[in-house]
Design a protein around this motif. Structure first.
Motif, mmCIF file in Angstrom:
data_model
loop_
_atom_site.group_PDB
_atom_site.id
_atom_site.type_symbol
_atom_site.label_atom_id
_atom_site.label_comp_id
_atom_site.label_asym_id
_atom_site.label_seq_id
_atom_site.Cartn_x
_atom_site.Cartn_y
_atom_site.Cartn_z
ATOM 1 N N HIS A 1 2.456 3.427 7.621
ATOM 2 C CA HIS A 1 1.066 3.407 7.327
ATOM 3 C C HIS A 1 0.315 4.519 8.222
ATOM 4 O O HIS A 1 1.027 4.834 9.206
ATOM 5 C CB HIS A 1 0.513 2.147 7.707
ATOM 6 C CG HIS A 1 1.088 0.792 7.228
ATOM 7 N ND1 HIS A 1 0.960 0.410 5.856
ATOM 8 C CD2 HIS A 1 2.221 0.153 7.530
ATOM 9 C CE1 HIS A 1 1.981 -0.415 5.574
ATOM 10 N NE2 HIS A 1 2.365 -0.653 6.660
ATOM 11 N N CYS B 1 0.741 -1.030 -0.030
ATOM 12 C CA CYS B 1 -0.052 -0.040 0.117
ATOM 13 C C CYS B 1 1.001 1.129 0.057
ATOM 14 O O CYS B 1 0.327 2.369 -0.164
ATOM 15 C CB CYS B 1 -0.927 -0.053 1.086
ATOM 16 S SG CYS B 1 -0.146 -0.432 2.841
ATOM 17 N N CYS C 1 -5.620 1.484 5.052
ATOM 18 C CA CYS C 1 -4.894 0.130 4.669
ATOM 19 C C CYS C 1 -4.615 -0.645 6.031
ATOM 20 O O CYS C 1 -4.489 -1.804 5.873
ATOM 21 C CB CYS C 1 -3.279 0.227 4.018
ATOM 22 S SG CYS C 1 -2.022 1.266 5.336
ATOM 23 N N HIS D 1 -2.144 4.399 5.012
ATOM 24 C CA HIS D 1 -2.189 5.121 3.735
ATOM 25 C C HIS D 1 -3.765 4.915 3.344
ATOM 26 O O HIS D 1 -4.615 4.128 3.927
ATOM 27 C CB HIS D 1 -1.921 4.177 2.720
ATOM 28 C CG HIS D 1 -0.328 3.995 2.839
ATOM 29 N ND1 HIS D 1 0.386 2.786 3.326
ATOM 30 C CD2 HIS D 1 0.869 4.795 2.446
ATOM 31 C CE1 HIS D 1 1.823 3.043 3.603
ATOM 32 N NE2 HIS D 1 1.779 4.368 2.960
HETATM 33 ZN ZN LIG Z 1 -0.228 1.355 4.363
#
Ligand SMILES: [Zn+2]
Length: 212
Positions: free
Chosen positions: A30, A25, A44, A32
């Protein structure tokens, strides 16, 4: 006659296999925003997770912290005297979480929030769902618009027990069930089924945020 029979058994065999899948992703960290071609983008990762296959945290509806035990007696909006609700009840008529009670908005900011019932319905109905494993964790790869997210089968927390990990997912929406202020709407799944389901507000589930 032999050839068709053989090919049928091969197809059945293939369907029982669970495919190990990689979910990409973007660069860490993260979270995202993934565009599945729907009205909102989906995160994500779950809240509290460090990767797409991490279970993350379990929250009761409208609460901002995890708890060792999740039950009516210690639920933030439960009136232990009357058994009713102190907010989001038939007096205030509110069936959608406001920003200050939405753990995605409070913890992540930047436009992230919990999905509504309608947004979850859209994810369920308009994407392709495939049961896979990611780093050995079972769950669904959910695809649309050429992109995918992974929803791990993270189970749920009832009182002190986290149950059904690896076999069931139950993701909390920001919406209460239209007929009952005590029940919140979730998107649930097993390897065989995906469904909208109501859960008591005091039970704790994983959360997958969305943003515009
Ligand atoms: Zn991600």
């Amino acid at each position: 006659m032999l050839a068709p029979l053989l090919s049928i058994s091969l197809v059945a065999c293939h369907q029982d296999e669970i495919v190990e899948t990689e979910i990409t992703c973007g660069q860490e960290p993260h979270t995202h925003a993934v565009d599945l071609g729907l009205s909102v983008k989906w995160a994500c990762c779950n809240i509290g997770a460090n990767s797409p296959e991490d279970y993350g945290n379990y929250y009761a509806w409208g609460e901002l912290e995890t708890k060792e035990s999740c039950e009516w007696a210690n639920y933030k909006w439960h009136d232990n005297g009357t058994g009713g609700m102190t907010k989001y009840n038939d007096e205030d008529g509110m069936k959608e979480l406001t920003a200050e009670d939405d753990v995605a908005q409070v913890k992540l900011g930047e436009g992230w929030r919990m999905p509504t019932q309608a947004e979850m319905q859209e994810l369920k109905d308009r994407c392709k769902w495939e049961w896979v494993t990611v780093n050995g964790v079972p769950g669904y790869k959910v695809s649309g618009n050429g992109n995918s997210i992974f929803l791990p089968a993270a189970g749920s927390q009832y009182v002190k027990q986290i149950t059904s990990q690896e076999t069931q997912g139950c993701y909390l929406s920001s919406t209460l069930y239209s007929e009952d202020y005590g029940l919140a709407v979730c998107l649930g799944f097993t390897q065989k089924h995906r469904y909208m389901i109501n859960s008591e507000r005091c039970d704790a589930h994983t959360i997958r945020p969305v943003k515009k």
